[in-house]
Write a protein that holds these residues in place. Sequence first.
Motif, short mmCIF file in Angstrom:
data_model
loop_
_atom_site.label_atom_id
_atom_site.label_comp_id
_atom_site.label_asym_id
_atom_site.label_seq_id
_atom_site.Cartn_x
_atom_site.Cartn_y
_atom_site.Cartn_z
N GLU A 46 0.43 -0.99 -0.02
CA GLU A 46 0.32 0.17 0.11
C GLU A 46 0.55 1.25 -0.06
OE1 GLU A 46 -2.33 0.37 3.74
OE2 GLU A 46 -0.15 0.54 4.71
N LEU A 47 -0.14 2.16 -0.37
CA LEU A 47 0.76 3.30 -0.40
C LEU A 47 0.97 4.24 0.60
CD1 LEU A 47 0.34 6.47 -3.21
CD2 LEU A 47 0.07 7.17 -0.97
N VAL A 48 2.42 4.38 1.09
CA VAL A 48 2.58 5.31 2.28
C VAL A 48 2.99 7.18 1.87
CG1 VAL A 48 3.65 5.62 4.21
CG2 VAL A 48 3.42 3.65 3.82
N ALA A 49 3.39 7.26 1.73
CA ALA A 49 3.72 8.82 0.44
C ALA A 49 4.37 9.46 -0.38
CB ALA A 49 4.33 9.83 1.49
N THR A 50 4.33 10.34 -1.15
CA THR A 50 4.20 10.45 -2.30
C THR A 50 5.16 11.76 -2.12
OG1 THR A 50 3.04 10.97 -3.66
CG2 THR A 50 2.63 8.43 -3.33
N ILE A 51 6.03 12.08 -3.60
CA ILE A 51 6.66 13.85 -3.16
C ILE A 51 6.89 13.85 -4.40
CG2 ILE A 51 8.95 13.25 -2.52
CD1 ILE A 51 8.90 15.79 -0.95
N SER A 52 6.50 14.63 -4.94
CA SER A 52 6.97 15.79 -6.88
C SER A 52 8.09 15.76 -6.47
CB SER A 52 6.36 15.68 -7.04
OG SER A 52 5.50 17.70 -6.49
N SER A 53 8.51 16.41 -7.69
CA SER A 53 10.80 17.05 -7.97
C SER A 53 9.67 18.19 -7.21
CB SER A 53 10.06 16.67 -9.29
OG SER A 53 9.63 17.62 -10.18
N GLY A 54 8.76 18.89 -7.35
CA GLY A 54 8.66 20.25 -6.21
C GLY A 54 8.17 19.88 -5.29
N GLY A 55 8.02 19.38 -4.53
CA GLY A 55 8.20 18.97 -3.29
C GLY A 55 6.64 18.91 -2.68
N SER A 56 5.99 18.09 -4.15
CA SER A 56 4.32 18.50 -3.32
C SER A 56 4.08 16.83 -2.85
CB SER A 56 3.34 18.88 -4.89
OG SER A 56 3.23 19.47 -4.87
N THR A 57 3.56 16.89 -1.96
CA THR A 57 3.21 15.48 -0.76
C THR A 57 1.63 15.16 -1.16
OG1 THR A 57 2.83 16.12 1.33
CG2 THR A 57 5.36 16.06 0.62
N ASN A 58 2.00 13.61 -0.98
CA ASN A 58 0.82 12.70 -0.99
C ASN A 58 1.31 12.34 0.70
OD1 ASN A 58 -2.19 12.42 -1.69
ND2 ASN A 58 -0.93 10.10 -2.17
N TYR A 59 -0.32 11.91 1.12
CA TYR A 59 0.11 10.63 2.29
C TYR A 59 -1.09 9.73 2.37
CZ TYR A 59 4.01 14.10 4.23
OH TYR A 59 4.74 14.61 4.23
N ALA A 60 -1.24 8.40 3.23
CA ALA A 60 -2.48 7.13 3.54
C ALA A 60 -2.81 8.29 4.21
CB ALA A 60 -1.87 6.21 2.92
N ASP A 61 -3.97 8.30 4.98
CA ASP A 61 -5.37 8.83 6.00
C ASP A 61 -4.44 8.33 6.46
OD1 ASP A 61 -8.36 9.10 4.13
OD2 ASP A 61 -6.25 10.49 4.27
N SER A 62 -3.74 6.92 6.85
CA SER A 62 -3.10 6.17 8.28
C SER A 62 -2.00 6.75 8.73
CB SER A 62 -3.31 4.83 7.68
OG SER A 62 -2.54 4.68 6.62
#
Length: 119
Positions: A46-62
């Motif tokens: 499962e996905l935990v977290a991602t970060i783009s080259s520009g620094g935008s982040t995304n996280y799993a709710d958990s």
Amino acid sequence: QVQLVESGGGLVQPGGSLRLSCAASGSIFVIDAMGWYRQAPGKQRELVATISSGGSTNYADSVKGRFTISRDNAENTAYLEMSSLKPEDTAVYYCHAVLTSIATTRDYWGKGTLVTVSS
């Protein structure tokens, strides 16, 4: 060849903290997104977290509010700061990157690092 190598896993007590690192090496022209995924025993990755080259982040709710993903573009390295760890965070954590090498852009995965949260 491109390699992603994770480090920093280990055994930690509930409520504790760990910092994972992922170093990308090889013939790399540019790294787009980087991220962390995890797979617990008997469960799907499962996905935990991602970060783009520009620094935008995304996280799993958990993990929102407990984990922080960051990257050092100059060092081709991504980090995952984990705090307030829970037993359910126990898993093998995999680094992922979308990057351009030689003449192709594709996904790359590390071999994983084990995080065990237990008293």
